[in-house]
Design a protein around this motif. Sequence first.
Motif, short mmCIF file in Angstrom:
data_model
loop_
_atom_site.label_atom_id
_atom_site.label_comp_id
_atom_site.label_asym_id
_atom_site.label_seq_id
_atom_site.Cartn_x
_atom_site.Cartn_y
_atom_site.Cartn_z
N ASP A 14 38.94 61.81 29.93
CA ASP A 14 38.13 60.63 29.63
C ASP A 14 37.93 59.77 30.88
O ASP A 14 36.86 59.20 31.10
CB ASP A 14 38.80 59.81 28.52
N LEU A 15 38.97 59.68 31.71
CA LEU A 15 38.91 58.87 32.93
C LEU A 15 37.83 59.38 33.87
O LEU A 15 37.14 58.60 34.53
CB LEU A 15 40.27 58.92 33.62
N ASN A 16 37.66 60.70 33.92
CA ASN A 16 36.67 61.29 34.81
C ASN A 16 35.26 61.31 34.22
O ASN A 16 34.29 61.53 34.94
CB ASN A 16 37.08 62.73 35.15
N MET A 17 35.14 61.05 32.91
CA MET A 17 33.84 61.12 32.25
C MET A 17 33.23 59.76 31.93
O MET A 17 32.04 59.65 31.71
CB MET A 17 33.96 61.93 30.94
N ARG A 18 34.07 58.72 31.91
CA ARG A 18 33.57 57.42 31.46
C ARG A 18 32.59 56.83 32.49
O ARG A 18 32.73 57.03 33.69
CB ARG A 18 34.73 56.45 31.22
N PRO A 19 31.59 56.07 32.01
CA PRO A 19 30.60 55.47 32.92
C PRO A 19 31.20 54.45 33.88
O PRO A 19 30.75 54.31 35.01
CB PRO A 19 29.60 54.80 31.97
N ASP A 20 32.24 53.72 33.43
CA ASP A 20 32.86 52.72 34.28
C ASP A 20 33.92 53.38 35.16
O ASP A 20 34.97 53.81 34.66
CB ASP A 20 33.51 51.63 33.41
N PRO A 21 33.69 53.48 36.48
CA PRO A 21 34.63 54.19 37.35
C PRO A 21 35.73 53.29 37.92
O PRO A 21 36.49 53.73 38.77
CB PRO A 21 33.72 54.69 38.47
N GLU A 22 35.82 52.03 37.49
CA GLU A 22 36.73 51.07 38.11
C GLU A 22 38.20 51.54 38.12
O GLU A 22 38.87 51.45 39.15
CB GLU A 22 36.58 49.71 37.43
N PRO A 23 38.75 52.08 36.99
CA PRO A 23 40.14 52.55 37.04
C PRO A 23 40.34 53.68 38.06
O PRO A 23 41.36 53.71 38.76
CB PRO A 23 40.40 53.06 35.61
N LEU A 24 39.36 54.57 38.15
CA LEU A 24 39.45 55.69 39.10
C LEU A 24 39.38 55.18 40.54
O LEU A 24 40.14 55.62 41.41
CB LEU A 24 38.33 56.68 38.82
N LEU A 25 38.48 54.23 40.80
CA LEU A 25 38.34 53.68 42.14
C LEU A 25 39.59 52.89 42.54
O LEU A 25 40.00 52.93 43.71
CB LEU A 25 37.11 52.77 42.21
N THR A 26 40.17 52.16 41.59
CA THR A 26 41.40 51.41 41.88
C THR A 26 42.52 52.37 42.29
O THR A 26 43.28 52.10 43.23
CB THR A 26 41.83 50.58 40.66
N GLU A 27 42.61 53.50 41.59
CA GLU A 27 43.60 54.53 41.93
C GLU A 27 43.33 55.07 43.34
O GLU A 27 44.26 55.25 44.15
CB GLU A 27 43.51 55.66 40.89
N MET A 28 42.06 55.31 43.64
CA MET A 28 41.68 55.88 44.95
C MET A 28 41.93 54.90 46.09
O MET A 28 42.43 55.29 47.15
CB MET A 28 40.21 56.30 44.92
#
Length: 519
Positions: free
Chosen positions: A188-202
């Motif tokens: 779900d993290l990789n598919m959701r339109p809002d990438p903010e959690p993924l970018l914060t991790e990166m």
Amino acid sequence: MAAAMGWLRRGACGPARRCGLAAGRSYSGGGAYPSVSLTCPLPGVPKAVFAAAEGRERFETRVTVLENGLRVASQNKFGQFCTVGILVNSGSRHEAKYLSGISHFLEKLAFSSTAQFGSKDEILLTLEKHGGICDCQASRDTIMYAVSADARGLDTVVNLLADVTLQPRLSDEEIEMTRMAIRFELEDLNMRPDPEPLLTEMIHAAAFRDNTVGLKRFCPVENTDKINRDVLHSYLSSYYTPDRMVLAGVGIEHEHLVECARKYLLGVEPVWGSGQGRAVDRSVAQYTGGIIKVEKDMSDVSLGPTPIPELTHIMIGLESCSFLEDDFIPFAVLNMMMGGGGSFSAGGPGKGMFTRLYLNVLNRHHWMYNATSYHHSYEDTGLLCIHASADPKQVREMVEIITREFILMAGAVGEVELERAKTQLKSMLMMNLESRPVIFEDVGRQVLATNTRKLPHELCALIGQVKPADLKRVVTKMLHKKPAVAALGDLTDLPTYEHIQAALSSKDGRLPRLYRLFR
């Protein structure tokens, strides 16, 4: 409506108004005084005595340290319900000697079966008798188990929290269900339109490469099958010790909470035994800077009648400071002054439309979909970053706009602009602290880190003391660090890391010019 209110005001205060039994209109079904106006005192009833403001109880945070090192912190608050929980000085930053993802597992396994409770349903039914709800949240540096319930059920709540924290069964079935839940969450993290959690991790991984807060907060897919009961017990024996815990409560009497803590958390043998685990990781965060890029097709993340256009997301960050340092307050004011948000969320002054990222970026460049400032702060470091998104063809221009905003932070700050940012920060602080669960988290986190708590009026006083020179000083220091960059989407036109670093070292924040022989 206005006319009616005016009439009511004139009627209540007019000189022709008389008090007494004959003054009012008679109503059927009235009580002992059917004809006395509501604006007049009742005959024969003593005059009400109201409490003076200076006579009210001051709800200060109280802290008691038990014999085993456990800290008990509480703050009384008017109301029938309380929020109580256990905060543990443990999180993904402490997993350097273990498999990444243990904290993620513990978060999902929380409030499952324990020594006293046979299943999660049994726990929920127990809480339901006291109108309670439960939650567990794991961050990079803290794991928090919390319950909100009727204050009269405090004994049951603390007993449950102690059992959940120190006596979890961690059955094979529960661990397998957790593996499935984590795999689904990662998809779900990789598919959701809002990438903010993924970018914060990166951005954390780029800023603190392979150390402390840069370690993965979400469990990697390859580790889901490797984490089992033995791995969890090994981690718990090292980090779930009384001296690394705080029992915090809001809306209860301190003496009652201490009594319950002594009853259920003193001298308790945890399920993993009392033997010493591995040495606790006390590594200090090492800021490295760097870039992490993920090429990804973002054209189909939001299908439907009005799909979100394909966007490239960039986050640029610089090291700030720890929340224990004096410069933490100026950085918080700076973050509020930058503000920002999505291009469709400028609904009024309260939503930050006068912040710099609205005035200088979103209002001037209609093609940018987002520009938001974030400030992450920990006990030994911090990260101030700006997230921006736009069409892939305009990535270079978007990056230059963001680097220029970083450079402008060190420039002149208007008095009105600064006062607005400070007022907005104070109001946000006070409004958030109207909520009991937020007070609980604030009490728990501050006591966990410093053994004490700064009260809201103390923080507001510190915010009020921030001067333009303070902002210039912290920004100048910040701009001397290497940047951390996270990029997600179509990165064909993304400038090189060296060019971004050069822009942040220049006077105007502009990227080096590109000269092409053939176009």
